[in-house]
Design a protein around this motif. Sequence first.
Motif, PDB file in Angstrom:
ATOM      1  N   PRO A  29       9.822 -11.553  -4.146  1.00  0.00           N
ATOM      2  CA  PRO A  29       9.534 -10.247  -3.555  1.00  0.00           C
ATOM      3  C   PRO A  29       8.514 -10.375  -2.411  1.00  0.00           C
ATOM      4  N   ALA A  30       8.577  -9.474  -1.461  1.00  0.00           N
ATOM      5  CA  ALA A  30       7.847  -9.591  -0.198  1.00  0.00           C
ATOM      6  C   ALA A  30       6.369  -9.961  -0.338  1.00  0.00           C
ATOM      7  N   LEU A  31       5.556  -9.098  -0.920  1.00  0.00           N
ATOM      8  CA  LEU A  31       4.121  -9.370  -0.953  1.00  0.00           C
ATOM      9  C   LEU A  31       3.780 -10.610  -1.787  1.00  0.00           C
ATOM     10  N   PRO A  32       4.321 -10.768  -3.006  1.00  0.00           N
ATOM     11  CA  PRO A  32       4.004 -11.993  -3.746  1.00  0.00           C
ATOM     12  C   PRO A  32       4.437 -13.258  -3.000  1.00  0.00           C
ATOM     13  N   ILE A  37       2.596 -18.090   0.064  1.00  0.00           N
ATOM     14  CA  ILE A  37       2.528 -18.923   1.263  1.00  0.00           C
ATOM     15  C   ILE A  37       1.098 -18.998   1.785  1.00  0.00           C
ATOM     16  N   VAL A  38       0.405 -17.866   1.796  1.00  0.00           N
ATOM     17  CA  VAL A  38      -0.996 -17.850   2.234  1.00  0.00           C
ATOM     18  C   VAL A  38      -1.836 -18.741   1.316  1.00  0.00           C
TER      19      VAL A  38
END
Length: 59
Positions: A29-32, A37-38
């Motif tokens: 999912p987008a935010l996780p 990656i961060v």
Amino acid sequence: MKIVILATLTGFLVGFLFALLKLPIPAPPALPGIMGIVGIYLGFKAFEVIAPWFQELMK
């Protein structure tokens, strides 16, 4: 900057291809996913900062 553009284009094409073939998206999912990656990037950078200290301790 060229690498960033190529990476974005490649990701776009892969996402488009998966949608075309009606496959599930090959990413979390987008935010996780972005935070993962961060976190990988920050861990890599932290190692670059800490590694010289470890090398000094090993002498």
